[in-house]
Design a protein around this motif. Structure first.
Motif, PDB file in Angstrom:
ATOM      1  N   VAL A  46       0.842  -1.199   0.000  1.00  0.00           N
ATOM      2  CA  VAL A  46       0.000   0.000   0.000  1.00  0.00           C
ATOM      3  C   VAL A  46       0.876   1.247   0.000  1.00  0.00           C
ATOM      4  N   GLN A  47       1.983   1.194   0.761  1.00  0.00           N
ATOM      5  CA  GLN A  47       2.902   2.329   0.802  1.00  0.00           C
ATOM      6  C   GLN A  47       3.443   2.651  -0.590  1.00  0.00           C
ATOM      7  N   TYR A  48       3.620   1.621  -1.405  1.00  0.00           N
ATOM      8  CA  TYR A  48       4.100   1.801  -2.778  1.00  0.00           C
ATOM      9  C   TYR A  48       3.154   2.717  -3.553  1.00  0.00           C
ATOM     10  N   TYR A  49       1.857   2.459  -3.418  1.00  0.00           N
ATOM     11  CA  TYR A  49       0.864   3.283  -4.113  1.00  0.00           C
ATOM     12  C   TYR A  49       0.759   4.674  -3.481  1.00  0.00           C
ATOM     13  N   LEU A  50       0.856   4.724  -2.158  1.00  0.00           N
ATOM     14  CA  LEU A  50       0.767   6.018  -1.484  1.00  0.00           C
ATOM     15  C   LEU A  50       1.948   6.917  -1.855  1.00  0.00           C
ATOM     16  N   GLN A  51       3.123   6.306  -2.038  1.00  0.00           N
ATOM     17  CA  GLN A  51       4.286   7.087  -2.453  1.00  0.00           C
ATOM     18  C   GLN A  51       4.020   7.760  -3.796  1.00  0.00           C
ATOM     19  N   TYR A  52       3.416   7.014  -4.709  1.00  0.00           N
ATOM     20  CA  TYR A  52       3.090   7.582  -6.015  1.00  0.00           C
ATOM     21  C   TYR A  52       2.074   8.715  -5.870  1.00  0.00           C
ATOM     22  N   LEU A  53       1.045   8.497  -5.049  1.00  0.00           N
ATOM     23  CA  LEU A  53       0.026   9.526  -4.840  1.00  0.00           C
ATOM     24  C   LEU A  53       0.638  10.782  -4.231  1.00  0.00           C
ATOM     25  N   ASP A  54       1.582  10.589  -3.296  1.00  0.00           N
ATOM     26  CA  ASP A  54       2.270  11.734  -2.695  1.00  0.00           C
ATOM     27  C   ASP A  54       3.081  12.491  -3.744  1.00  0.00           C
ATOM     28  N   GLU A  55       3.822  11.735  -4.557  1.00  0.00           N
ATOM     29  CA  GLU A  55       4.678  12.355  -5.569  1.00  0.00           C
ATOM     30  C   GLU A  55       3.864  13.158  -6.581  1.00  0.00           C
ATOM     31  N   MET A  56       2.664  12.689  -6.876  1.00  0.00           N
ATOM     32  CA  MET A  56       1.801  13.366  -7.842  1.00  0.00           C
ATOM     33  C   MET A  56       1.010  14.514  -7.214  1.00  0.00           C
ATOM     34  N   GLY A  57       1.117  14.656  -5.896  1.00  0.00           N
ATOM     35  CA  GLY A  57       0.375  15.715  -5.221  1.00  0.00           C
ATOM     36  C   GLY A  57      -1.094  15.384  -5.013  1.00  0.00           C
ATOM     37  N   PHE A  58      -1.426  14.086  -5.098  1.00  0.00           N
ATOM     38  CA  PHE A  58      -2.820  13.674  -4.955  1.00  0.00           C
ATOM     39  C   PHE A  58      -3.215  13.427  -3.500  1.00  0.00           C
ATOM     40  N   THR A  59      -2.231  13.221  -2.630  1.00  0.00           N
ATOM     41  CA  THR A  59      -2.517  13.000  -1.214  1.00  0.00           C
ATOM     42  C   THR A  59      -1.633  13.899  -0.365  1.00  0.00           C
ATOM     43  N   ALA A  60      -2.102  14.154   0.853  1.00  0.00           N
ATOM     44  CA  ALA A  60      -1.332  14.957   1.807  1.00  0.00           C
ATOM     45  C   ALA A  60      -1.385  14.269   3.162  1.00  0.00           C
ATOM     46  N   LYS A  61      -0.245  14.225   3.843  1.00  0.00           N
ATOM     47  CA  LYS A  61      -0.191  13.615   5.164  1.00  0.00           C
ATOM     48  C   LYS A  61      -0.832  14.537   6.199  1.00  0.00           C
ATOM     49  N   VAL A  62      -1.547  13.928   7.122  1.00  0.00           N
ATOM     50  CA  VAL A  62      -2.155  14.663   8.236  1.00  0.00           C
ATOM     51  C   VAL A  62      -1.505  14.148   9.513  1.00  0.00           C
ATOM     52  N   GLY A  63      -0.343  14.693   9.834  1.00  0.00           N
ATOM     53  CA  GLY A  63       0.411  14.234  10.988  1.00  0.00           C
ATOM     54  C   GLY A  63       0.707  12.749  10.876  1.00  0.00           C
ATOM     55  N   ASN A  64       0.456  12.032  11.976  1.00  0.00           N
ATOM     56  CA  ASN A  64       0.647  10.584  11.986  1.00  0.00           C
ATOM     57  C   ASN A  64      -0.661   9.828  11.752  1.00  0.00           C
ATOM     58  N   ARG A  65      -1.709  10.565  11.409  1.00  0.00           N
ATOM     59  CA  ARG A  65      -3.031   9.945  11.288  1.00  0.00           C
ATOM     60  C   ARG A  65      -3.236   9.266   9.937  1.00  0.00           C
ATOM     61  N   GLY A  66      -2.482   9.679   8.939  1.00  0.00           N
ATOM     62  CA  GLY A  66      -2.651   9.085   7.622  1.00  0.00           C
ATOM     63  C   GLY A  66      -2.727  10.145   6.545  1.00  0.00           C
ATOM     64  N   ARG A  67      -3.420   9.832   5.459  1.00  0.00           N
ATOM     65  CA  ARG A  67      -3.481  10.737   4.316  1.00  0.00           C
ATOM     66  C   ARG A  67      -4.918  11.043   3.923  1.00  0.00           C
ATOM     67  N   LEU A  68      -5.084  12.240   3.390  1.00  0.00           N
ATOM     68  CA  LEU A  68      -6.331  12.663   2.771  1.00  0.00           C
ATOM     69  C   LEU A  68      -6.047  13.050   1.325  1.00  0.00           C
ATOM     70  N   LEU A  69      -7.057  12.970   0.484  1.00  0.00           N
ATOM     71  CA  LEU A  69      -6.897  13.449  -0.883  1.00  0.00           C
ATOM     72  C   LEU A  69      -6.804  14.972  -0.894  1.00  0.00           C
TER      73      LEU A  69
END
Length: 322
Positions: A46-69
């Motif tokens: 899952v981290q593999y896909y999240l890394q791509y989403l982060d790189e594309m600017g599609f997700t943002a981290k919310v502290g240690n809680r996880g990611r939002l679009l």
């Protein structure tokens, strides 16, 4: 990581989960949700896909809680899922029909509902519009519930629950009657109560709910209907085997006794609908008529059709129409 990842089914499902979530999600929770949908992925995968989403600017981290679009991620989810959305609306409603347990004989069990969001300052005007439809008998159920405590309700807003007509499909299915939701349509009602459809949109070939389209396009005249007795409202249509007519009439009659509303002659097979030698069409008014009346009056109402299920008593036990 190549652009082809954007066409992968797992990528699309992760996007869908993030788009549906109202809170940040981490890799572990995403992995669990993917497993619930039949995709076995480790947290690392899952981290593999999240890394791509982060790189594309599609997700943002919310502290240690996880990611939002992000806004870009929301746009990507709409673009990527548009083909996936074809059939999603009907699938969602069919799941709700299966989950509803309402028994019109006892008046017990759960019904499917829609959740509308309105600004706090608009609540008196919106509920007045809902009351007009309820009093005239053009909602699916003549009651609704104002809700203030729900995580889906944003600050400064109030929620309103109305019965969703997919409840009828659940009732018929539990009576052993095969039921297939077919169309949403604009239905013209005259002063004598006669009704005929003006337009129909099939549920199985659209990526958005047709009822939303009719309301947002201004193609209803619900206020004229409830005040002058003639106008254009919304209804949806399901098909059942014609051999089940007597049992369908029994079910609809019982539901009418519980406060549910149907067009002329109990909504059974009497309209200008496509003829079929072995199928019977049943029309039911929709809770979106309440929303449509409020929108016609100029109020902004955001509605999720088929938002969940709730005990029937919770809706009918509200004070007055509420």
């Amino acid at each position: 990581m190549t652009p082809s990842i954007r066409s992968e089914r797992k990528y699309l499902e992760i996007l869908r989960i993030l788009a549906e979530s109202h809170e940040p999600l981490g890799a572990k929770r995403l992995s669990e949700k993917m497993a619930e949908r039949g995709f076995v992925l480790s947290d690392r995968a899952v981290q593999y896909y999240l890394q791509y989403l982060d790189e594309m600017g599609f997700t943002a981290k919310v502290g240690n809680r996880g990611r939002l679009l992000t806004e870009a991620g929301i746009a990507e989810s709409k673009r990527a899922l548009v083909e996936e959305q074809i059939g999603f609306i009907i699938s969602k409603l069919e799941r709700l029909a299966f989950r509803s347990t309402f028994d019109p004989v006892t008046g017990k069990g759960t019904v499917a509902y829609n959740l509308s969001l309105v600004r706090e300052e608009d609540l008196p005007g919106v509920t007045a519009a809902f009351d007009e439809v309820a009093s005239a008998g053009y909602g699916f159920l003549n009651t609704y519930r104002v809700v203030e405590t729900d995580p889906r309700i944003p600050d400064g807003h109030i929620g309103i629950m109305t019965a969703c007509s997919i409840t009828l499909d659940g009732v018929l299915q539990k009576m052993g009657i095969p039921t297939r939701l077919e169309y949403a349509g604009r239905i013209a009602v005259d002063e004598n109560g006669s009704a005929s459809f003006l337009d129909l949109i099939g549920y199985r070939g659209t990526s958005v709910d047709p009822l939303h389209l009719f309301v947002s396009a201004g193609l209803t005249s619900i206020n004229r209907l409830v005040t002058a007795g003639a106008g254009v409202a919304l209804a949806n249509v399901r098909a059942v085997p014609s051999a089940a007519r007597s049992r369908v009439e029994e079910a609809v009659g019982l539901m009418e006794e519980r406060g549910f509303n149907f067009p002329a002659r109990r909504g059974i097979g009497e309209f200008n609908l496509p003829e079929h030698p072995y199928r019977l069409f049943i029309a039911a008014f929709t809770g979106m008529n309440m929303v449509g009346n409020a929108v016609e009056k100029g109020y902004t109402v955001k509605t999720e059709i088929g938002a969940g299920t709730t005990p029937f008593e919770y809706l009918v036990g509200a004070t007055g129409s509420r």
